[in-house]
Design a protein around this motif. Structure first.
Motif, PDB file in Angstrom:
ATOM      1  N   PRO A 173      -2.372   1.690  33.833  1.00 14.41           N
ATOM      2  CA  PRO A 173      -0.922   1.931  34.514  1.00 14.41           C
ATOM      3  C   PRO A 173      -0.019   0.864  33.616  1.00 14.41           C
ATOM      4  O   PRO A 173      -0.529  -0.252  33.820  1.00 14.41           O
ATOM      5  CB  PRO A 173      -1.369   1.717  36.032  1.00 14.41           C
ATOM      6  N   GLN A 174       0.762   1.378  33.507  1.00 13.74           N
ATOM      7  CA  GLN A 174       2.074   0.678  32.843  1.00 13.74           C
ATOM      8  C   GLN A 174       1.803   0.136  31.306  1.00 13.74           C
ATOM      9  O   GLN A 174       2.638  -0.564  30.894  1.00 13.74           O
ATOM     10  CB  GLN A 174       2.601  -0.496  33.796  1.00 13.74           C
ATOM     11  N   GLU A 175       0.638   0.438  30.877  1.00 15.50           N
ATOM     12  CA  GLU A 175       0.408  -0.080  29.594  1.00 15.50           C
ATOM     13  C   GLU A 175       0.945   0.873  28.526  1.00 15.50           C
ATOM     14  O   GLU A 175       1.040   2.043  28.705  1.00 15.50           O
ATOM     15  CB  GLU A 175      -1.388   0.150  29.138  1.00 15.50           C
ATOM     16  N   PRO A 176       1.837   0.142  27.701  1.00 15.07           N
ATOM     17  CA  PRO A 176       2.589   1.218  26.693  1.00 15.07           C
ATOM     18  C   PRO A 176       1.685   1.933  25.724  1.00 15.07           C
ATOM     19  O   PRO A 176       0.475   1.389  25.635  1.00 15.07           O
ATOM     20  CB  PRO A 176       3.220  -0.069  25.727  1.00 15.07           C
ATOM     21  N   LEU A 177       1.988   3.052  25.470  1.00 15.09           N
ATOM     22  CA  LEU A 177       1.275   4.184  24.522  1.00 15.09           C
ATOM     23  C   LEU A 177       0.738   3.306  23.232  1.00 15.09           C
ATOM     24  O   LEU A 177      -0.324   3.559  22.750  1.00 15.09           O
ATOM     25  CB  LEU A 177       2.097   5.299  24.629  1.00 15.09           C
ATOM     26  N   ILE A 178       1.715   3.006  22.299  1.00 13.35           N
ATOM     27  CA  ILE A 178       1.370   2.365  21.061  1.00 13.35           C
ATOM     28  C   ILE A 178       0.400   1.559  20.986  1.00 13.35           C
ATOM     29  O   ILE A 178      -0.470   1.581  20.046  1.00 13.35           O
ATOM     30  CB  ILE A 178       2.759   2.088  20.360  1.00 13.35           C
ATOM     31  N   PRO A 179       0.475   0.194  21.921  1.00 15.05           N
ATOM     32  CA  PRO A 179      -0.697  -0.682  21.569  1.00 15.05           C
ATOM     33  C   PRO A 179      -2.011   0.104  22.183  1.00 15.05           C
ATOM     34  O   PRO A 179      -2.822  -0.325  21.458  1.00 15.05           O
ATOM     35  CB  PRO A 179      -0.069  -1.608  22.723  1.00 15.05           C
ATOM     36  N   ALA A 180      -2.127   0.944  23.002  1.00 14.41           N
ATOM     37  CA  ALA A 180      -3.303   1.688  23.210  1.00 14.41           C
ATOM     38  C   ALA A 180      -3.777   2.475  22.270  1.00 14.41           C
ATOM     39  O   ALA A 180      -5.066   2.527  22.017  1.00 14.41           O
ATOM     40  CB  ALA A 180      -3.077   2.535  24.339  1.00 14.41           C
ATOM     41  N   LEU A 181      -2.986   3.188  21.279  1.00 19.90           N
ATOM     42  CA  LEU A 181      -3.372   3.866  20.155  1.00 19.90           C
ATOM     43  C   LEU A 181      -3.919   2.764  19.091  1.00 19.90           C
ATOM     44  O   LEU A 181      -4.752   3.223  18.425  1.00 19.90           O
ATOM     45  CB  LEU A 181      -2.302   4.735  19.811  1.00 19.90           C
ATOM     46  N   ARG A 182      -2.932   1.823  18.885  1.00 25.55           N
ATOM     47  CA  ARG A 182      -3.245   0.733  17.959  1.00 25.55           C
ATOM     48  C   ARG A 182      -4.707   0.272  18.045  1.00 25.55           C
ATOM     49  O   ARG A 182      -5.564   0.127  16.951  1.00 25.55           O
ATOM     50  CB  ARG A 182      -2.217  -0.255  17.879  1.00 25.55           C
ATOM     51  N   ARG A 183      -5.020   0.054  19.196  1.00 33.09           N
ATOM     52  CA  ARG A 183      -6.425  -0.506  19.589  1.00 33.09           C
ATOM     53  C   ARG A 183      -7.558   0.430  19.148  1.00 33.09           C
ATOM     54  O   ARG A 183      -8.585   0.027  18.602  1.00 33.09           O
ATOM     55  CB  ARG A 183      -6.440  -0.845  21.011  1.00 33.09           C
ATOM     56  N   GLU A 184      -7.188   1.560  19.492  1.00 34.33           N
ATOM     57  CA  GLU A 184      -8.306   2.789  19.137  1.00 34.33           C
ATOM     58  C   GLU A 184      -8.471   2.933  17.774  1.00 34.33           C
ATOM     59  O   GLU A 184      -9.207   2.934  17.021  1.00 34.33           O
ATOM     60  CB  GLU A 184      -7.981   4.112  19.940  1.00 34.33           C
ATOM     61  N   ILE A 185      -7.413   3.139  17.009  1.00 35.68           N
ATOM     62  CA  ILE A 185      -7.298   3.409  15.672  1.00 35.68           C
ATOM     63  C   ILE A 185      -7.819   1.941  14.809  1.00 35.68           C
ATOM     64  O   ILE A 185      -8.692   2.371  13.843  1.00 35.68           O
ATOM     65  CB  ILE A 185      -5.906   3.425  15.041  1.00 35.68           C
ATOM     66  N   ARG A 186      -7.815   0.799  15.339  1.00 37.16           N
ATOM     67  CA  ARG A 186      -8.053  -0.351  14.758  1.00 37.16           C
ATOM     68  C   ARG A 186      -9.627  -0.363  14.878  1.00 37.16           C
ATOM     69  O   ARG A 186     -10.527  -0.618  13.944  1.00 37.16           O
ATOM     70  CB  ARG A 186      -7.642  -1.555  15.296  1.00 37.16           C
ATOM     71  N   ALA A 187     -10.369   0.077  16.142  1.00 35.69           N
ATOM     72  CA  ALA A 187     -11.769  -0.037  16.295  1.00 35.69           C
ATOM     73  C   ALA A 187     -12.250   1.381  15.233  1.00 35.69           C
ATOM     74  O   ALA A 187     -13.528   1.072  14.553  1.00 35.69           O
ATOM     75  CB  ALA A 187     -12.100   0.672  17.786  1.00 35.69           C
ATOM     76  N   MET A 188     -11.750   2.361  14.890  1.00 39.52           N
ATOM     77  CA  MET A 188     -12.126   3.579  14.383  1.00 39.52           C
ATOM     78  C   MET A 188     -12.107   3.088  12.911  1.00 39.52           C
ATOM     79  O   MET A 188     -13.186   3.359  12.056  1.00 39.52           O
ATOM     80  CB  MET A 188     -11.443   4.916  14.504  1.00 39.52           C
ATOM     81  N   VAL A 189     -11.139   2.505  12.361  1.00 42.18           N
ATOM     82  CA  VAL A 189     -11.107   1.975  10.939  1.00 42.18           C
ATOM     83  C   VAL A 189     -12.040   0.975  10.690  1.00 42.18           C
ATOM     84  O   VAL A 189     -12.665   0.884   9.722  1.00 42.18           O
ATOM     85  CB  VAL A 189      -9.485   1.443  10.560  1.00 42.18           C
ATOM     86  N   ARG A 190     -12.147   0.022  11.827  1.00 44.09           N
ATOM     87  CA  ARG A 190     -13.268  -1.033  11.561  1.00 44.09           C
ATOM     88  C   ARG A 190     -14.884  -0.381  11.267  1.00 44.09           C
ATOM     89  O   ARG A 190     -15.323  -0.726  10.405  1.00 44.09           O
ATOM     90  CB  ARG A 190     -13.486  -2.080  12.726  1.00 44.09           C
ATOM     91  N   HIS A 191     -15.069   0.655  12.050  1.00 42.66           N
ATOM     92  CA  HIS A 191     -16.320   1.437  12.047  1.00 42.66           C
ATOM     93  C   HIS A 191     -16.354   1.980  10.596  1.00 42.66           C
ATOM     94  O   HIS A 191     -17.405   1.825   9.831  1.00 42.66           O
ATOM     95  CB  HIS A 191     -16.374   2.251  13.015  1.00 42.66           C
ATOM     96  N   CYS A 192     -15.227   2.829  10.194  1.00 43.09           N
ATOM     97  CA  CYS A 192     -15.281   3.494   8.945  1.00 43.09           C
ATOM     98  C   CYS A 192     -15.239   2.609   7.539  1.00 43.09           C
ATOM     99  O   CYS A 192     -15.562   3.104   6.621  1.00 43.09           O
ATOM    100  CB  CYS A 192     -14.144   4.362   8.818  1.00 43.09           C
ATOM    101  N   ALA A 193     -14.760   1.685   7.786  1.00 44.75           N
ATOM    102  CA  ALA A 193     -14.524   0.659   6.502  1.00 44.75           C
ATOM    103  C   ALA A 193     -15.803  -0.275   6.462  1.00 44.75           C
ATOM    104  O   ALA A 193     -15.776  -1.176   5.525  1.00 44.75           O
ATOM    105  CB  ALA A 193     -13.012  -0.418   6.743  1.00 44.75           C
ATOM    106  N   SER A 194     -16.743  -0.264   7.260  1.00 46.26           N
ATOM    107  CA  SER A 194     -17.893  -0.991   7.475  1.00 46.26           C
ATOM    108  C   SER A 194     -18.734  -0.500   6.241  1.00 46.26           C
ATOM    109  O   SER A 194     -18.535   0.375   5.488  1.00 46.26           O
ATOM    110  CB  SER A 194     -18.774  -0.888   8.608  1.00 46.26           C
ATOM    111  N   ASN A 195     -19.823  -1.418   5.856  1.00 53.87           N
ATOM    112  CA  ASN A 195     -20.614  -1.155   4.520  1.00 53.87           C
ATOM    113  C   ASN A 195     -21.510   0.068   4.635  1.00 53.87           C
ATOM    114  O   ASN A 195     -21.508   0.747   3.828  1.00 53.87           O
ATOM    115  CB  ASN A 195     -21.596  -2.359   4.449  1.00 53.87           C
ATOM    116  N   SER A 196     -21.562   0.706   5.939  1.00 58.74           N
ATOM    117  CA  SER A 196     -22.348   1.787   6.284  1.00 58.74           C
ATOM    118  C   SER A 196     -21.496   2.955   5.952  1.00 58.74           C
ATOM    119  O   SER A 196     -21.955   4.150   5.431  1.00 58.74           O
ATOM    120  CB  SER A 196     -23.028   1.747   7.553  1.00 58.74           C
ATOM    121  N   GLY A 197     -20.065   2.691   6.221  1.00 58.20           N
ATOM    122  CA  GLY A 197     -19.221   3.907   5.801  1.00 58.20           C
ATOM    123  C   GLY A 197     -18.856   4.040   4.476  1.00 58.20           C
ATOM    124  O   GLY A 197     -18.291   5.154   4.166  1.00 58.20           O
TER     125      GLY A 197
END
Length: 191
Positions: A82-106
């Motif tokens: 509650p009250q968490e701004p939208l953009i930081p929540a989306l940034r956190r999720e995109i960062r996690a996905m990018v980290r996964h896909c930019a890994s050596n296995s991806g």
């Protein structure tokens, strides 16, 4: 990924995972265009119809996390504190996905995608679908109160940020840079 609760659901998930892993291994070993659905089915020891009951197309075999990715984007909107701004929540999720896909296995998988026109086209249509799904989640949140156009635009920026950051020399720095622009655009849409 959500863990299936019942025995049947767990077996289905295991079969889906086995098919996806087998397909990726074959595609990387032999080349995407050299492997057919029958090859995947035979190697995974399942019927061709079983492959198609889990994956709508050959291209979908490469993007086995597609539904999970879309769900995670929606949940970044709907499940944020509650009250968490939208953009930081989306940034956190995109960062996690990018980290996964930019890994050596991806890296080898994305190399194959980048070299295969059918996979690039499929990925583009997938990104458009993800953006529409994300826009719908944003528009449905009464606390966010933006126009449909603003929701769709920000959703496209967020989904495209994933692809742009994944291709950058420093993916995490790219996420931060891109999200500064997304934050500015989102702030500019306030009524």
């Amino acid at each position: 990924m959500t863990v299936p609760s019942g025995r049947r659901e767990r077996k289905k998930a295991a079969t889906r995972q086995k098919i996806a892993e087998t397909a990726l291994r074959l595609f990387l070993e032999r080349g995407y265009d050299a492997v057919g659905i029958r090859d995947v089915a035979a190697e995974a020891d399942v019927a061709v119809t079983t492959v198609f009951s889990h994956f709508a197309s050959k291209e979908a075999l490469v993007f086995g996390q597609d539904e999970d990715f879309e769900r995670r984007l929606r949940q970044a909107v709907t499940d944020r504190a509650p009250q968490e701004p939208l953009i930081p929540a989306l940034r956190r999720e995109i960062r996690a996905m990018v980290r996964h896909c930019a890994s050596n296995s991806g890296t080898p998988i994305w190399g194959m995608i980048d070299k295969t026109p059918a996979l690039r086209e499929y990925e583009e249509s997938m990104r458009l679908r993800h953006a529409e799904s994300l826009a719908t989640a944003i528009a449905a949140d009464p606390d966010l109160a933006r126009t449909t156009t603003a929701c769709r635009t920000i959703a496209r920026f967020v989904v495209d940020s994933y692809a742009l950051a994944r291709e950058a020399p420093d993916p995490e720095a790219a996420v931060d840079e891109i999200f500064q622009m997304i934050e500015a655009a989102w702030s500019a849409t306030k009524g």
